[in-house]
Design a protein around this motif. Structure first.
Motif, short mmCIF file in Angstrom:
data_model
loop_
_atom_site.label_atom_id
_atom_site.label_comp_id
_atom_site.label_asym_id
_atom_site.label_seq_id
_atom_site.Cartn_x
_atom_site.Cartn_y
_atom_site.Cartn_z
N ASP A 25 0.84 -1.18 0.00
CA ASP A 25 0.00 0.00 0.00
C ASP A 25 0.88 1.23 0.00
O ASP A 25 1.98 1.24 0.54
N THR A 28 0.98 6.94 3.65
CA THR A 28 -0.14 7.73 4.14
C THR A 28 0.30 8.43 5.42
O THR A 28 1.43 8.26 5.89
N ASN A 112 3.29 -5.91 11.20
CA ASN A 112 2.00 -6.56 11.42
C ASN A 112 2.22 -8.01 11.84
O ASN A 112 2.92 -8.76 11.17
N HIS A 115 -3.18 -9.63 10.20
CA HIS A 115 -4.00 -8.64 9.51
C HIS A 115 -4.95 -9.34 8.55
O HIS A 115 -4.66 -10.40 8.01
N THR A 116 -6.10 -8.72 8.38
CA THR A 116 -7.08 -9.16 7.40
C THR A 116 -7.81 -7.92 6.91
O THR A 116 -8.35 -7.15 7.71
N GLY A 117 -7.79 -7.70 5.62
CA GLY A 117 -8.38 -6.48 5.08
C GLY A 117 -7.67 -5.27 5.64
O GLY A 117 -6.44 -5.17 5.59
N ARG A 118 -8.42 -4.34 6.23
CA ARG A 118 -7.84 -3.13 6.81
C ARG A 118 -7.76 -3.22 8.34
O ARG A 118 -7.58 -2.20 9.01
N HIS A 119 -7.87 -4.41 8.87
CA HIS A 119 -7.72 -4.62 10.31
C HIS A 119 -6.39 -5.33 10.57
O HIS A 119 -6.02 -6.26 9.85
N SER A 164 -5.18 -1.67 14.55
CA SER A 164 -5.75 -0.73 13.59
C SER A 164 -7.02 -1.31 13.01
O SER A 164 -7.08 -2.50 12.68
N GLY A 166 -9.27 -0.06 10.10
CA GLY A 166 -9.50 0.93 9.07
C GLY A 166 -8.66 2.15 9.35
O GLY A 166 -7.45 2.07 9.53
N ARG A 167 -9.29 3.30 9.44
CA ARG A 167 -8.56 4.55 9.69
C ARG A 167 -8.22 4.75 11.17
O ARG A 167 -7.36 5.56 11.51
N ARG A 207 -6.16 7.98 5.19
CA ARG A 207 -6.82 7.03 4.31
C ARG A 207 -6.41 5.61 4.72
O ARG A 207 -5.52 5.42 5.54
#
Length: 207
Positions: A25, A28, A112, A115-119, A164, A166-167, A207
């Motif tokens: 990614d 940010t 990390n 993690h899975t997706g944005r978590h 974390s 998401g945001r 983001r």
């Protein structure tokens, strides 16, 4: 051991191809706000009978997140941090509250562990660099400026873990200062003062 690891990671980043960075990614940034629970480690003859107690303070700043791989990222920060603590002489009658405020610049490796997706669940570690903004001492109903008696720059080891979602993120850290903050024995002739802080903070990424 964290400082050599941070240096090794920095060399790895410099040598890593830009094309590999783009596989993760993109970079940010975000804001961080939290609460410090600070104290001090006192040592030396003048520390006999003196206890340092915890005080709460504010931590607020900005951070960047630069992914190197989907698992590893560099997380530099700049923040204003209040590291306050109490001092109580159990032999004499002296007591005071030390209110020392700093600009803090941690340069952290973030890894990390799940993690899975944005978590994600992650750990952070690396060096922190602190620069004194002000130092006040409240004792006997008066407030004194003791900035000239406090070392103006500190280096610390930072280690922590966070979640974390998401945001939004929540993080807990320990920050241990490495330098003696008693400048030119201004705080005591035979006294060593080192910062100790536990922090809980909330982050919001752009983001």
């Amino acid at each position: 051991m964290l400082t050599p690891r941070a240096l090794a990671l920095g060399l790895f980043v410099l040598a890593f191809p830009v094309a590999s960075v783009s596989a993760a990614d993109g970079p940010t940034g975000g804001v961080v706000i939290g609460a410090n629970i600070s104290s001090a480690r006192l040592a030396g003859i003048d520390a006999t009978g003196i206890n340092a107690g915890n005080k709460a303070g504010l931590f607020v700043g900005v951070l960047a997140l630069w992914p190197i791989t989907p698992v590893v990222a560099i997380q530099p920060e700049v923040a204003y941090t209040q590291r306050h603590f109490s001092v109580n002489d159990t032999v004499g009658s002296f007591s005071a509250i030390e209110k020392w405020d700093w600009i803090e610049v941690p340069i952290l490796a973030r890894v990390n562990v799940w993690h899975t997706g944005r978590h994600a669940v992650y750990v952070v570690g690396g060096p922190g660099f602190e620069f004194l903004v002000r130092a006040k001492e409240e004792a006997g109903g008066t407030t004194s400026d003791v900035k000239d008696d406090v070392t103006h720059a500190d280096v610390s080891i930072v280690a922590g873990a966070g979640i974390s979602m998401g945001r939004v993120g929540v993080e807990v850290r320990y920050d241990g200062g490495l330098r003696d903050l008693n400048k030119n024995n201004g705080l005591g002739d035979a006294l060593t003062v080192k910062s100790r802080t536990i922090r809980v903070d909330l982050t919001w990424m752009f983001r």
